[in-house]
Design an enzyme around this catalytic site. Structure first.
Site, mmCIF file in Angstrom:
data_model
loop_
_atom_site.group_PDB
_atom_site.id
_atom_site.type_symbol
_atom_site.label_atom_id
_atom_site.label_comp_id
_atom_site.label_asym_id
_atom_site.label_seq_id
_atom_site.Cartn_x
_atom_site.Cartn_y
_atom_site.Cartn_z
ATOM 1 N N THR A 95 0.830 -1.203 0.000
ATOM 2 C CA THR A 95 0.000 0.000 0.000
ATOM 3 C C THR A 95 0.863 1.251 0.000
ATOM 4 O O THR A 95 2.001 1.229 0.453
ATOM 5 C CB THR A 95 -0.875 0.080 1.267
ATOM 6 O OG1 THR A 95 -0.008 0.212 2.399
ATOM 7 C CG2 THR A 95 -1.740 -1.145 1.425
ATOM 8 N N SER A 96 0.275 2.330 -0.482
ATOM 9 C CA SER A 96 0.919 3.635 -0.371
ATOM 10 C C SER A 96 -0.156 4.683 -0.091
ATOM 11 O O SER A 96 -1.251 4.603 -0.634
ATOM 12 C CB SER A 96 1.645 3.987 -1.670
ATOM 13 O OG SER A 96 2.091 5.328 -1.599
ATOM 14 N N PRO A 97 0.180 5.673 0.745
ATOM 15 C CA PRO A 97 -0.752 6.777 0.973
ATOM 16 C C PRO A 97 -0.595 7.841 -0.117
ATOM 17 O O PRO A 97 -1.301 8.838 -0.112
ATOM 18 C CB PRO A 97 -0.303 7.320 2.325
ATOM 19 C CG PRO A 97 1.184 7.109 2.320
ATOM 20 C CD PRO A 97 1.404 5.818 1.551
#
Ligand SMILES: *[C@@H]1O[C@H](CO)[C@@H](O)[C@H](O)[C@H]1NC(C)=O
Ligand SMILES: *[C@@H]1O[C@H](CO)[C@@H](O)[C@H](O)[C@H]1NC(C)=O
Ligand SMILES: *[C@@H]1O[C@H](CO)[C@@H](O)[C@H](O)[C@H]1NC(C)=O
Ligand SMILES: *[C@@H]1O[C@H](CO)[C@@H](O)[C@H](O)[C@H]1NC(C)=O
Ligand SMILES: *[C@@H]1O[C@H](CO)[C@@H](O)[C@H](O)[C@H]1NC(C)=O
Ligand SMILES: *[C@@H]1O[C@H](CO)[C@@H](O)[C@H](O)[C@H]1NC(C)=O
Ligand SMILES: *[C@@H]1O[C@H](CO)[C@@H](O)[C@H](O)[C@H]1NC(C)=O
Length: 716
Positions: free
Chosen positions: A283-285
């Protein structure tokens, strides 16, 4: 941002009775005994490496928000069974921290809090103080172990559990789910797309978009707090940020807690909002995607297959939703979105009331050679830990850039790295190389034991149950699909064994208790992007987890069965730790200037309006002299008659505390305190106070001092 409420239990025969009784929770009484606690775990905020990006030049220079530990204690009504789930603003759990916490809890509450029922989960903030972990690999960029960091974390986690214990009282837990969009993206879609199409088609997104929440209420039905779970990396703040912070999860928690108790200083709240990490791996924000920053490719998206720009990993940077303003703005938005999603569930009438047993099971497993059968009967084994080349490439969030290349010409200044260089596990044997295929081995860390183990081999497998909700607590960062496979496997096993119904919810949280890097699916592993290259125990790592957790399922059944074999104890490396940090020698202030005296004042009686920032600079001393745990380095005070009342502390994200050394030889330093006046700030007369501690060459104990700015006005 788009929020879609999931009426996840609607129409399900088995759960319907819970809905019928939902509105009468108050009269129905309490099913559990619940406790919540929060405490400060902020270690030395300056001169120490931040944990996460593994960039040795990222040394702390001050404070954005304090790091906290939040403890959620669930016990059966008769207090016979219990577990405590700790959410700490650290990058990941670690064996040293866990052992330290368990030792103190055993002294305080003999027999109550044990290896089985205590779990410590990191929020995966990449802006926390580093140096607290016991293995060599994560210590390279922090120049070894940092005892003050370790101690602040252990002490604060213990205090949060004590507070939870002291607050135990009857209550109920409800589960709710909502879909949260625009808050995470998959940073390795190329690897994700290697998973079978039929499997990918079962899911709408290439990331988990569910925010799952367990609401804690007292017997009268009043909110006491919640533990929520959502997958998003704690990399909103970039690697060039040097202020200590809880990143987006810490921000979400601050927003919720201050929404509930607006006039209470952060950390002194009684409502506790937990934002746990879930399948965080890919995941990445940085939801806008990853772009090239320099060179010919500037402004272009980084390559899909390998996230490069101009043929290199450097210069590819993920952009958060606030990137046009700053990473701080992105951090605020990603935190705010999680806060809003939690609020949506907390105010929705469609949560499911939980009932049923409280169970906790834990087992240490040596993952360096775990032998088991795949579902088709083939015998396989995990491998001793090793990291692939893709690991050194890092990710588009900027992770994993060790300073190895600097090392080649021998002029590097990292004494710790120089010290351990000889200890790298040497050339992998043919068997080791073969075991990890197709991963090309960069660090044969499983064979590196000097000056102590580089990577853990013995890690924690842990599972908690409350009624129909099961929490899988994993010592690694699972990719989205790896997490889905483990949750599905365990859910169907729980169902097969008759422990839960079809509507049970299985939650995964980590990185907890110890850190063994990543877990990708075998298909993603073939791609050897960062997540595959960092899958420490080889291609069968995920299947090994499936096998191990399956074997633990029967221990959370209703029957009172004995505990499982505890497994081999992990090595306790705390007594062997090496550190290359010099203590603070002494602080000094220039002749004629006292510590705390104002160097750059605020223009007296000037009026500031919301959105403007006010700053004052003081003659300072090294904040490492005193962590001021449960306290603050600064106060923003408002005049009330003849009194001054504190309205902001160093944990309000609207304040920044920055420390700069002005002379290494003389030991002088300055502190710059900034307050960005918020929209909701009350008009009035204000001033800024600095709280420091200075160390003299003669005195043993640092002595406290204070400084106060001129007063100024906040207008409307
Ligand atoms: C920090 O890094 C980001 C991303 O590379 C960049 O846009 C920003 O300008 C940097 N900030 C500072 C203060 O150097
Ligand atoms: C990255 O992938 C692109 C496209 O597949 C390829 O052309 C390039 O050589 C790769 N670069 C590196 C550094 O592996
Ligand atoms: C069993 O499954 C594994 C993984 O898909 C595969 O590598 C292996 O060849 C299979 N074995 C048999 C006997 O089908
Ligand atoms: C060694 O490498 C560093 C970092 O790459 C560089 O700044 C330095 O000039 C190099 N020194 C020599 C002697 O090559
Ligand atoms: C600032 O305001 C205070 C209170 O109104 C007043 O006593 C003081 O003289 C003012 N100072 C200046 C420099 O105007
Ligand atoms: C929190 O409350 C305690 C006890 O009332 C107090 O000593 C402490 O200063 C408070 N913390 C802050 C940051 O105001
Ligand atoms: C203090 O910080 C503010 C905000 O970052 C900045 O504008 C100001 O220049 C700083 N002052 C000093 C003396 O460093």
């Amino acid at each position: 941002m788009l929020l879609v409420t999931c009426y996840c239990f609607a129409g399900s025969g088995r759960m319907m009775p819970f809905f019928d009784t939902f509105s009468t929770t108050a009269e129905q009484g309490a099913t559990y005994q619940l406790g919540l606690g929060i405490a400060d775990i902020t270690g030395p905020i300056v001169e120490i490496n931040l944990m996460g990006y593994a960039d040795s030049s990222q040394l702390g220079t001050g404070l954005h928000m304090r790091m906290r530990s939040r403890a959620f204690l669930v016990a059966s009504e008769d207090l016979r069974d219990r577990w405590v789930l700790v959410n700490a603003d650290i990058c990941m759990g670690d064996t040293a921290v866990r052992l330290g916490v368990l030792e103190k809890l055993a002294e305080l509450y003999p027999g109550l809090y044990t290896t089985q029922n205590v779990a410590i989960v990191g929020t995966h903030s990449h802006a926390g103080v580093g140096g607290y972990m016991q293995n060599v690999l994560p210590q390279i960029t922090s120049r070894g172990f940092v005892r003050e960091s370790y101690e602040a974390i252990v002490q604060g986690i213990v205090l949060s559990v004590q507070r939870a214990h002291e607050s135990l009282k009857p209550g109920n837990v409800e589960l709710g789910v909502t879909t949260l969009l625009d808050t995470n993206i998959n940073r390795s879609p190329f690897a994700y797309s290697a998973n079978p199409l039929e499997e990918r088609e079962k899911y709408e997104y290439d990331q988990d978009k569910d925010l799952v929440l367990l609401r804690f209420a007292d017997a009268k039905g009043s909110d006491r707090g919640f533990a929520s779970f959502f997958s998003v990396h704690g990399t909103s703040l970039y690697r060039n940020n040097t202020l200590i912070s809880g990143d987006n999860k810490g921000m979400a928690a601050y927003l919720y807690e201050s929404f509930m108790e607006p006039d209470t200083p952060p950390g002194n709240n009684s409502f506790v909002a937990g934002f746990f990490q879930a399948s965080v791996g890919d995941t990445s924000p940085n939801t806008e995607g990853a772009f090239c920053e320099t060179g010919e490719d500037a402004g272009q998206p980084c390559t899909y297959e390998n996230s490069t720009c101009n043929g290199q990993a450097q210069g590819c940077q993920g952009r958060g939703p606030g990137f046009r303003i700053s990473d701080y703005e992105s951090n605020r938005i990603i935190g705010y979105n999680q806060f809003q999603a939690a609020k949506k569930i907390m105010s929705s009438p469609t949560r499911a009331l939980l009932s049923g047993n409280v169970r906790a099971v834990h087992q240490y497993v040596d993952m360096s050679e775990y032998k088991f059968k795949l579902s088709n009967g083939t015998d396989v084994s995990t491998c001793p830990p090793a990291l692939g080349y893709g690991f050194a490439g890092g990710t588009s969030d900027g992770a994993g850039k060790f300073d190895f290349t600097q090392n080649r010409n021998g002029t590097e200044e990292n004494l710790f790295w120089r010290y351990v260089k000889s200890g790298i596990g040497g050339q992998p044997t043919e068997a080791q190389a073969h075991c990890h295929l197709p991963k090309p081995i960069l660090f044969n860390s499983g064979f590196a034991h000097k000056p102590y183990d580089w990577s853990p081999s013995i890690v924690d497998m842990q599972m908690f149950r409350i009624g129909e909700t099961i929490i899988l607590i994993v010592p690694a960062e699972f990719t989205t699909m790896a997490g889905r496979r483990l949750m599905e496997t365990i859910k169907s096993e729980l169902f097969t064994q008759g422990i839960v119904g079809e509507d049970a919810r299985v939650i995964l949280t980590g990185p907890a208790n110890a850190y063994s890097h990543y877990v990708s699916t075998p298909e993603e592993y073939q791609i050897q992007r960062y997540e595959g290259a960092s899958t420490l125990f080889g291609p069968w790592t995920l299947d090994a987890y499936k096998s191990i957790f399956t074997s633990l399922v029967s221990y959370v059944s209703d029957a009172a069965i004995p505990l499982p074999n505890p497994g081999p104890s992990p090595p306790d490396l705390r007594s062997e730790q090496k550190s290359f940090h010099l203590p603070v020698v002494s602080d000094a202030a220039p002749f004629g200037r006292a510590f705390g005296s104002v160097v750059h004042d605020i223009e007296e009686n000037r009026t500031f309006y919301p959105g403007e920032s006010v700053s004052a600079t003081f003659q300072g001393a090294n904040p490492r002299n005193n962590m001021r745990l449960e306290d603050t380095y600064l106060r923003v005070e408002v005049a009330e008659g003849t009194e001054w009342r504190t309205v902001r502390t160093d944990s309000h994200p609207s304040t920044l505390f920055e420390w700069t050394r002005t002379s290494t030889i003389l030991g002088t330093s300055v502190v710059n305190i900034t307050w960005v006046v918020e929209k909701h700030a009350q008009p009035g007369l204000y001033r800024i106070r600095y709280l420091g501690d200075s160390k003299s060459i003669w005195g043993r104990q640092p002595s406290p001092f204070e400084g106060v700015s001129s007063s100024f006005t906040v207008g409307v």
